[in-house]
Design an enzyme around this catalytic site. Structure first.
Site, mmCIF file in Angstrom:
data_model
loop_
_atom_site.group_PDB
_atom_site.id
_atom_site.type_symbol
_atom_site.label_atom_id
_atom_site.label_comp_id
_atom_site.label_asym_id
_atom_site.label_seq_id
_atom_site.Cartn_x
_atom_site.Cartn_y
_atom_site.Cartn_z
ATOM 1 N N ARG A 15 10.827 41.313 39.196
ATOM 2 C CA ARG A 15 10.975 40.154 38.316
ATOM 3 C C ARG A 15 10.801 38.848 39.086
ATOM 4 N NH1 ARG A 15 13.279 35.229 37.532
ATOM 5 N NH2 ARG A 15 15.194 35.983 38.514
ATOM 6 N N ASP A 16 11.782 38.494 39.879
ATOM 7 C CA ASP A 16 11.744 37.235 40.611
ATOM 8 C C ASP A 16 10.581 37.208 41.591
ATOM 9 O OD1 ASP A 16 12.584 34.736 41.388
ATOM 10 O OD2 ASP A 16 14.111 35.453 42.765
ATOM 11 N N HIS A 207 21.913 35.181 47.548
ATOM 12 C CA HIS A 207 20.489 35.227 47.192
ATOM 13 C C HIS A 207 19.802 34.156 48.026
ATOM 14 C CE1 HIS A 207 17.155 35.572 44.024
ATOM 15 N NE2 HIS A 207 16.784 34.556 44.778
ATOM 16 N N HIS A 209 16.490 32.535 50.242
ATOM 17 C CA HIS A 209 15.062 32.433 50.503
ATOM 18 C C HIS A 209 14.847 32.111 51.972
ATOM 19 C CE1 HIS A 209 13.268 32.241 46.261
ATOM 20 N NE2 HIS A 209 14.553 32.496 46.106
ATOM 21 N N CYS A 240 9.636 30.148 43.448
ATOM 22 C CA CYS A 240 10.170 29.589 42.202
ATOM 23 C C CYS A 240 9.134 28.642 41.634
ATOM 24 C CB CYS A 240 11.488 28.849 42.446
ATOM 25 S SG CYS A 240 12.162 28.109 40.946
ATOM 26 N N ASN A 249 11.675 35.217 48.527
ATOM 27 C CA ASN A 249 13.024 35.696 48.787
ATOM 28 C C ASN A 249 13.027 36.431 50.120
ATOM 29 O OD1 ASN A 249 14.320 35.283 45.992
ATOM 30 N ND2 ASN A 249 12.476 36.434 45.502
#
Length: 302
Positions: A15-16, A207, A209, A240, A249
């Protein structure tokens, strides 16, 4: 060193990781990636998002992807749902968990979802209530907890404010995200401390990056604070679309290599994880954005 003996990773690659790819990724490839991740031992996978294809075209096949997954017992499949329309669409695919997201930065909230932080919480409240009534677990993600591309550094008080709002609407688990990767260990620690005023350590995840190469250091700091759950992305996929300069990420492979080297259990087979990263990277026609994966693949080829 007082660190958890076992860590749970949520792979957000499908997803991300893929949402920002300009090249269309077919549903079959996304499904295969999920299958490879669960075969490697991932028990938490963020599969897709139920957002308007106008804003995130890559996720337009959300229902097809969810329908195509051969679900394994013990694996939790999550989806992002930004509003009631998205939640109602997601409900048909029977996710185990939904994710709502807010920003600790007012400017980022306006750029990302076109509303203030307070307005975003009002939007998420009925989604959270409906999900919990349906027996679906609710995870919240707090973006820009240490830095924002528009506001710069974010004070820990802003993180605590958002965490309190998330707690107030019934979000069960909260993620502290360094969305643009500007965080350093002490800044991340302060954001986590602010969040711990509202959530227990067992209901909190990191989370990070790796824009400035700090993600593993930030992960280690969080581990030392007792955090044992983290979002990572296979092959370091992601960014993003609303955070200029944000790179991927932290790579799942890099985190697993570090954890295993520290004697921390993950339940993940690193070789199979590397294979999963090589699969999706091959489709995207580039090398995995993971130093551990690159080293392992080079060693295999030698």
């Amino acid at each position: 060193m007082n660190i958890p003996s076992r860590v749970k990773l949520v792979d957000v690659g499908p997803r991300d990781g893929l949402q920002n790819e300009k090249q269309p990724v077919p549903a079959a490839v996304k499904i295969e990636l999920v299958h490879r991740l669960q075969a490697a031992g991932l028990t938490e996978i963020e599969v897709t998002s139920f957002v308007s294809p106008k804003w995130v075209p890559q996720m337009a096949d959300n229902a097809e992807v969810m329908a195509g997954i051969q679900r394994q017992s013990g694996v939790r499949y999550s989806v992002l749902t930004p509003n009631m329309t998205g939640f109602e669409a997601a409900l048909k695919s029977k996710p185990d968990e939904i994710v709502v997201f807010g920003a600790a930065s007012e400017a980022f909230s306006q750029r990302n979802i076109n509303c203030s932080i307070a307005e975003s919480i009002e939007r998420f409240a009925p989604v959270v209530a409906a999900a919990r009534a349906a027996g679906i677990f609710v995870r919240g993600a707090m973006s820009c907890t240490v830095g924002c591309p528009y506001e710069g550094e974010i004070a820990p008080e802003r993180v605590g404010y958002l965490a309190a709002l998330m707690k107030g609407i019934g979000v069960q688990h909260i993620g502290v995200a360094d969305t643009i990767g500007v965080g350093t260990p002490l800044k991340v620690a302060r954001a986590i401390e602010a969040t711990l005023q509202h959530y227990g350590v067992d209901d909190l995840s990191g989370h990070f990056h790796d824009t400035y190469g700090q993600a593993l250091a930030n992960t280690l700091m969080a581990l030392q604070m007792g955090v044992w759950q983290f979002d990572t992305s296979v092959a370091g996929l992601g960014g993003c679309p609303y955070a200029k300069g944000a790179t991927g990420n932290v790579a799942s492979e890099d985190v697993v290599f570090m954890l295993h080297g520290m004697g921390v259990e993950t339940g993940i087979d690193l070789d199979l994880l590397v294979d999963a990263g090589a699969f999706i990277s091959g489709f995207l026609e580039r090398k995995p954005n993971s130093r551990a994966a690159t080293a392992i693949l080079n060693k295999r080829a030698a």
